[in-house]
Design a protein around this motif. Structure first.
Motif, PDB file in Angstrom:
ATOM      1  N   UNK A 125       0.817  -1.216   0.000  1.00  0.00           N
ATOM      2  CA  UNK A 125       0.000   0.000   0.000  1.00  0.00           C
ATOM      3  C   UNK A 125       0.853   1.270   0.000  1.00  0.00           C
ATOM      4  N   UNK A 126       2.153   1.135   0.185  1.00  0.00           N
ATOM      5  CA  UNK A 126       3.037   2.298   0.233  1.00  0.00           C
ATOM      6  C   UNK A 126       3.375   2.778  -1.176  1.00  0.00           C
ATOM      7  N   UNK A 127       3.567   4.094  -1.320  1.00  0.00           N
ATOM      8  CA  UNK A 127       3.935   4.644  -2.626  1.00  0.00           C
ATOM      9  C   UNK A 127       5.394   5.078  -2.674  1.00  0.00           C
ATOM     10  N   UNK A 128       6.048   5.185  -1.541  1.00  0.00           N
ATOM     11  CA  UNK A 128       7.434   5.647  -1.508  1.00  0.00           C
ATOM     12  C   UNK A 128       8.419   4.509  -1.378  1.00  0.00           C
ATOM     13  N   UNK A 129       9.514   4.820  -0.693  1.00  0.00           N
ATOM     14  CA  UNK A 129      10.598   3.855  -0.480  1.00  0.00           C
ATOM     15  C   UNK A 129      10.678   3.463   0.992  1.00  0.00           C
ATOM     16  N   UNK A 130      11.258   2.278   1.219  1.00  0.00           N
ATOM     17  CA  UNK A 130      11.576   1.819   2.561  1.00  0.00           C
ATOM     18  C   UNK A 130      13.065   1.555   2.656  1.00  0.00           C
ATOM     19  N   UNK A 131      13.653   1.925   3.788  1.00  0.00           N
ATOM     20  CA  UNK A 131      15.082   1.745   4.011  1.00  0.00           C
ATOM     21  C   UNK A 131      15.273   0.983   5.316  1.00  0.00           C
ATOM     22  N   UNK A 132      16.143  -0.019   5.293  1.00  0.00           N
ATOM     23  CA  UNK A 132      16.427  -0.760   6.529  1.00  0.00           C
ATOM     24  C   UNK A 132      17.836  -1.323   6.469  1.00  0.00           C
ATOM     25  N   UNK A 133      18.453  -1.417   7.637  1.00  0.00           N
ATOM     26  CA  UNK A 133      19.769  -2.039   7.751  1.00  0.00           C
ATOM     27  C   UNK A 133      19.877  -2.681   9.118  1.00  0.00           C
ATOM     28  N   UNK A 134      20.829  -3.598   9.231  1.00  0.00           N
ATOM     29  CA  UNK A 134      21.043  -4.275  10.501  1.00  0.00           C
ATOM     30  C   UNK A 134      21.838  -5.548  10.318  1.00  0.00           C
ATOM     31  N   UNK A 135      21.565  -6.505  11.200  1.00  0.00           N
ATOM     32  CA  UNK A 135      22.241  -7.798  11.195  1.00  0.00           C
ATOM     33  C   UNK A 135      21.205  -8.915  11.128  1.00  0.00           C
ATOM     34  N   UNK A 136      21.624 -10.039  10.581  1.00  0.00           N
ATOM     35  CA  UNK A 136      20.747 -11.203  10.598  1.00  0.00           C
ATOM     36  C   UNK A 136      21.617 -12.455  10.634  1.00  0.00           C
ATOM     37  N   UNK A 137      21.008 -13.575  11.021  1.00  0.00           N
ATOM     38  CA  UNK A 137      21.703 -14.853  11.049  1.00  0.00           C
ATOM     39  C   UNK A 137      20.695 -15.932  10.693  1.00  0.00           C
ATOM     40  N   UNK A 138      21.116 -16.904   9.900  1.00  0.00           N
ATOM     41  CA  UNK A 138      20.220 -17.981   9.504  1.00  0.00           C
ATOM     42  C   UNK A 138      20.003 -18.994  10.636  1.00  0.00           C
ATOM     43  N   UNK A 139      20.732 -18.850  11.731  1.00  0.00           N
ATOM     44  CA  UNK A 139      20.526 -19.651  12.940  1.00  0.00           C
ATOM     45  C   UNK A 139      20.054 -18.736  14.061  1.00  0.00           C
ATOM     46  N   UNK A 140      19.645 -19.311  15.175  1.00  0.00           N
ATOM     47  CA  UNK A 140      19.181 -18.540  16.316  1.00  0.00           C
ATOM     48  C   UNK A 140      20.383 -18.043  17.123  1.00  0.00           C
ATOM     49  N   UNK A 141      20.527 -16.725  17.217  1.00  0.00           N
ATOM     50  CA  UNK A 141      21.635 -16.120  17.962  1.00  0.00           C
ATOM     51  C   UNK A 141      21.123 -14.977  18.810  1.00  0.00           C
ATOM     52  N   UNK A 142      21.920 -14.555  19.764  1.00  0.00           N
ATOM     53  CA  UNK A 142      21.610 -13.378  20.571  1.00  0.00           C
ATOM     54  C   UNK A 142      22.484 -12.238  20.058  1.00  0.00           C
TER      55      UNK A 142
END
Length: 143
Positions: A125-142
């Motif tokens: 439903x959005x007409x503009x842009x979304x920006x995101x950054x961070x970290x991820x892991x394919x396993x469960x981590x803290x």
């Protein structure tokens, strides 16, 4: 001479243990998205490839920055693990409008070991842009 051989053997054995230990834990991968509205199509961040080491474990997401050009953000941005090379969804999607940590499950395959990358899309439903950054892991981590 025997002492020297023993020291050399110990050093070589230590290096072997250290190098084997370095592959035990998959490193957290960074991601960075700048997304237009792609309707319901997820875009893979091919620079975020992560090796899943433990079958059946949840995947981990840490959003450190997220913003939108629209004043209406709806559901925000959806994140999902994707299998490398085929770029197909491999797990449940997580909708985020703010920073923070979340954990998701994999689909019926149970999240087998292998290589995954992070995919994302913004609310259709959005007409503009979304920006995101961070970290991820394919396993469960803290984080």
């Amino acid at each position: 001479m025997k002492k020297r051989k023993a020291l050399i053997c110990a050093a070589v054995a230590s290096l072997g243990i250290l190098s084997a230990g370095s592959t035990v834990f998959a490193a957290n991968q960074t991601y960075n998205f700048e997304l237009p509205n792609t309707r319901k199509v997820y875009i893979a961040d091919e620079n975020s490839v992560n090796r899943k080491l433990y079958a059946g474990e949840k995947w981990s997401l840490y959003v450190t920055s997220i913003s939108f050009t629209d004043s209406y953000i709806g559901w925000g941005m959806s994140f999902v693990p994707m299998t490398e090379n085929t770029w197909t969804k491999a797990g449940d999607a997580h909708w985020r409008t703010s920073t923070g940590v979340s954990y998701g499950t994999y689909n019926s395959t149970g999240g087998p070991t292998g290589r995954y990358c992070l995919g994302a899309r913004i609310d259709d439903d959005l007409t503009g842009y979304g920006y995101a950054s961070g970290l991820w892991n394919s396993d469960s981590v803290t984080f």
